[in-house]
Motif scaffolding. Sequence first.
Motif, short mmCIF file in Angstrom:
data_model
loop_
_atom_site.label_atom_id
_atom_site.label_comp_id
_atom_site.label_asym_id
_atom_site.label_seq_id
_atom_site.Cartn_x
_atom_site.Cartn_y
_atom_site.Cartn_z
N GLU A 167 0.87 -1.18 0.00
CA GLU A 167 0.00 0.00 0.00
C GLU A 167 0.90 1.23 0.00
O GLU A 167 1.85 1.30 0.77
N GLU A 204 1.00 5.54 -0.04
CA GLU A 204 0.25 6.77 0.19
C GLU A 204 1.00 7.94 -0.44
O GLU A 204 2.22 8.07 -0.27
N CYS A 217 -0.96 10.21 -6.91
CA CYS A 217 -1.28 8.78 -6.90
C CYS A 217 -1.63 8.32 -8.31
O CYS A 217 -1.11 7.30 -8.79
N ASN A 254 -7.57 2.14 -5.79
CA ASN A 254 -7.14 3.47 -5.43
C ASN A 254 -8.27 4.19 -4.74
O ASN A 254 -9.41 4.15 -5.19
N ASN A 273 -5.65 9.28 -2.22
CA ASN A 273 -4.19 9.31 -2.34
C ASN A 273 -3.53 7.98 -1.97
O ASN A 273 -2.32 7.91 -1.80
N VAL A 274 -4.33 6.93 -1.84
CA VAL A 274 -3.81 5.62 -1.44
C VAL A 274 -3.97 4.61 -2.58
O VAL A 274 -5.05 4.48 -3.16
#
Length: 95
Positions: free
Chosen positions: A28, A30, A37, A59, A62-63
């Motif tokens: 994962e 960030e 991202c 997604n 922003n992850v």
Amino acid sequence: MKLDDVTIEKKLLRFPDWDYYDNALHSEFEFDNFKDCFSAMSRIAFECEALNHHPDWSNYYNVLKISLSTKDAEGVTDKDFKLAEAIEAIVEVEE
């Protein structure tokens, strides 16, 4: 060819941001915002096409969550580690 658990765990020592469970490599990442991202995802997509190997990913803002396994082999192969290495290089540049 599917790698055995011992080989996978050994190879993972070079990939501290990745875990192995459920027969796949998982990570994962960030980023500062959605744009960064998505930019990383776009760059990763080109690498996936070049390697002809594609992740399961999702997604949210922003992850970026990524899961890698080789469907044909029903597990993790060297292809997954090659793509993980490419992803790491891309994400490192973005950060």
